[in-house]
Enzyme design. Structure first.
Site, mmCIF file in Angstrom:
data_model
loop_
_atom_site.group_PDB
_atom_site.id
_atom_site.type_symbol
_atom_site.label_atom_id
_atom_site.label_comp_id
_atom_site.label_asym_id
_atom_site.label_seq_id
_atom_site.Cartn_x
_atom_site.Cartn_y
_atom_site.Cartn_z
ATOM 1 N N THR A 157 -5.835 -10.109 0.433
ATOM 2 C CA THR A 157 -5.667 -10.526 1.525
ATOM 3 C C THR A 157 -4.614 -10.139 2.453
ATOM 4 O OG1 THR A 157 -6.481 -12.777 0.550
ATOM 5 C CG2 THR A 157 -5.174 -12.760 2.726
ATOM 6 N N GLY A 176 -10.116 -5.316 6.502
ATOM 7 C CA GLY A 176 -10.273 -5.152 7.666
ATOM 8 C C GLY A 176 -10.599 -6.248 8.082
ATOM 9 N N ASP A 234 -1.121 -1.587 -4.236
ATOM 10 C CA ASP A 234 -2.509 -1.166 -3.496
ATOM 11 C C ASP A 234 -2.732 0.231 -3.125
ATOM 12 O OD1 ASP A 234 -4.480 -3.236 -2.170
ATOM 13 O OD2 ASP A 234 -3.717 -2.819 -1.158
ATOM 14 N N SER A 241 0.697 -0.884 -0.353
ATOM 15 C CA SER A 241 0.098 0.511 0.216
ATOM 16 C C SER A 241 1.569 0.864 -0.034
ATOM 17 C CB SER A 241 -1.079 0.369 1.056
ATOM 18 O OG SER A 241 -0.609 -0.164 2.608
HETATM 19 N N1 PH4 Z 1 -5.840 -4.437 0.832
HETATM 20 C C1 PH4 Z 1 -5.621 -4.184 1.615
HETATM 21 C C2 PH4 Z 1 -5.336 -2.510 2.271
HETATM 22 C C3 PH4 Z 1 -3.787 -2.581 3.391
HETATM 23 O O1 PH4 Z 1 -2.832 0.819 4.150
HETATM 24 P P1 PH4 Z 1 -3.080 -0.552 4.381
HETATM 25 O O2 PH4 Z 1 -1.361 -0.988 4.209
HETATM 26 O O3 PH4 Z 1 -3.673 -1.190 6.297
HETATM 27 O O4 PH4 Z 1 -3.602 -0.984 3.708
HETATM 28 O O5 PH4 Z 1 -6.397 -3.554 -0.234
HETATM 29 C C4 PH4 Z 1 -7.394 -5.394 0.630
HETATM 30 O O6 PH4 Z 1 -8.046 -5.487 0.721
HETATM 31 C C5 PH4 Z 1 -7.033 -6.481 2.465
HETATM 32 O O7 PH4 Z 1 -8.160 -7.078 2.826
HETATM 33 P P2 PH4 Z 1 -8.527 -7.413 4.440
HETATM 34 O O8 PH4 Z 1 -8.268 -6.137 5.013
HETATM 35 O O9 PH4 Z 1 -9.598 -8.519 4.376
HETATM 36 O O10 PH4 Z 1 -7.062 -8.691 4.300
HETATM 37 ZN ZN ZN Z 2 -8.118 -2.756 -0.633
#
Ligand code: PH4
Ligand code: ZN
Length: 314
Positions: A261, A188, A89, A50
């Site tokens: 995930t 989440g 992402d 991300s």
């Molecule tokens: N994502 C992950 C997003 C993570 O800012 P960050 O690093 O916390 O962002 O794109 C998902 O779709 C993951 O889904 P999940 O929460 O069900 O594992």
């Molecule tokens: Zn996502």
């Protein structure tokens, strides 16, 4: 082979009707465990970072973050026979997207889903033009990921899901390579207050009209054994609930190929860490105290690869 374009991984998955896990990393340890699981399952894997992960790894310096992730992933992937790609992402910041392209990411996501449809379309088309010129493939999102508070108000939820006809026009006009249609998931550990449910009719229509690889965000399951193990060692994950395995499997049947995930890996890793430290209170060597984290996280990933059908598809 094995550092490849995400498009190569997903077009094969689309043709052969299986899903590939897209797994988020923030550090070296998660990369190690993903590589280990992919090799053990003989499965392709999409590694994602991300914008927050890039800032974290680069200590705030975006170029350092994107360069570092490319070097780390390539260093391992290039000597493997399983295909591995590196994906941005939820790219929302133009400079970060450009830095990923310039550093050598396999693909980027332009997430302009917070903007009105026409603006999302024009921003996505612009990124596609730039990225494609460098051989980088592109993911975009249509509709909005529904948060738990939205689940309470059904009408609001309806309005935020993908419109299949818009999806067709969007794909044709932007030339995007893969699309994340909002069908009822959210990010989440607290996705559903009541029964877990996704809008499969919408998903089927989007697939029928676009025919491209589709992406499911917020696809963590929050496995009960992981939740209970972490809680037995002091975690408080009260109310945590994800997308059940049978629903994930069904979503692959209806056209999902990239399954995002992150939460499940985080929960397994931290659950393992809690267990290890409780049982080995005098240990302080980081090469040792991640042992149980590695085992549990690898199992979560391998189970996911088996479930989605990517095992032995390398
Ligand atoms: N994502 C992950 C997003 C993570 O800012 P960050 O690093 O916390 O962002 O794109 C998902 O779709 C993951 O889904 P999940 O929460 O069900 O594992
Ligand atoms: Zn996502």
């Amino acid at each position: 082979m094995a550092y490849v374009n995400t498009k190569q991984i997903l077009e094969k998955a689309n043709k052969e009707f299986y899903g590939v896990p897209a797994l988020n990393i923030n550090n070296l340890e998660f990369l190690h465990v993903i590589i280990k699981a992919a090799v053990a399952e003989n499965s392709p894997a999409i590694i994602e970072t991300s914008e927050g992960a890039i800032k974290y790894a680069g200590m705030g310096d975006i170029k350092k973050g994107t360069d570092l992730f490319v070097k780390m992933v390539k260093e391992f992937a290039d000597s493997l026979s399983v295909p591995i790609s590196l994906h941005l992402d939820h790219g929302k910041n133009f400079d970060i997207i450009m830095s990923c392209i310039n550093s050598g990411y396999s693909s980027v996501m332009i997430d302009a889903s917070a903007f009105p449809y026409e603006e999302n379309l024009s921003k996505t088309a612009e990124i596609c033009k730039i990225a494609h010129a460098s051989g980088v493939s592109v993911e975009a999102e249509l509709g909005k990921l529904v948060g738990i508070e939205d689940n309470v108000v059904v009408d609001e939820k309806e309005g935020s899901l993908v419109d299949p006809n818009e999806a067709k026009e969007f794909v044709d006009k932007t030339k995007v390579d893969f699309l994340a249609p909002a069908i009822g998931t959210s990010h989440g550990a607290f996705k559903f207050k009541g029964e877990a449910k996704l809008d499969f009719d919408r998903l089927k229509k989007v697939k029928e009209l676009t025919e491209i690889p589709l992406v499911l965000h917020g696809a963590s399951s929050v496995p009960v054994d992981i939740k209970e193990l972490a809680e037995s060692y002091g975690a408080d994950f009260k109310g945590a609930k994800g997308v059940p395995s049978d629903i994930l499997k069904e979503s692959v049947k209806y056209g999902i190929n990239k399954v995002n995930t992150d939460t499940d890996l985080r929960m397994a890793f931290v659950g393992g860490l809690r267990k290890y430290l409780k049982e080995n209170p005098s240990e302080f060597d980081p090469r040792k105290y991640f042992k149980t984290s590695f085992e549990l996280t690898e199992k979560v990933i391998r189970d996911r690869m088996k479930l989605l059908g990517s095992s032995n598809k390398a």
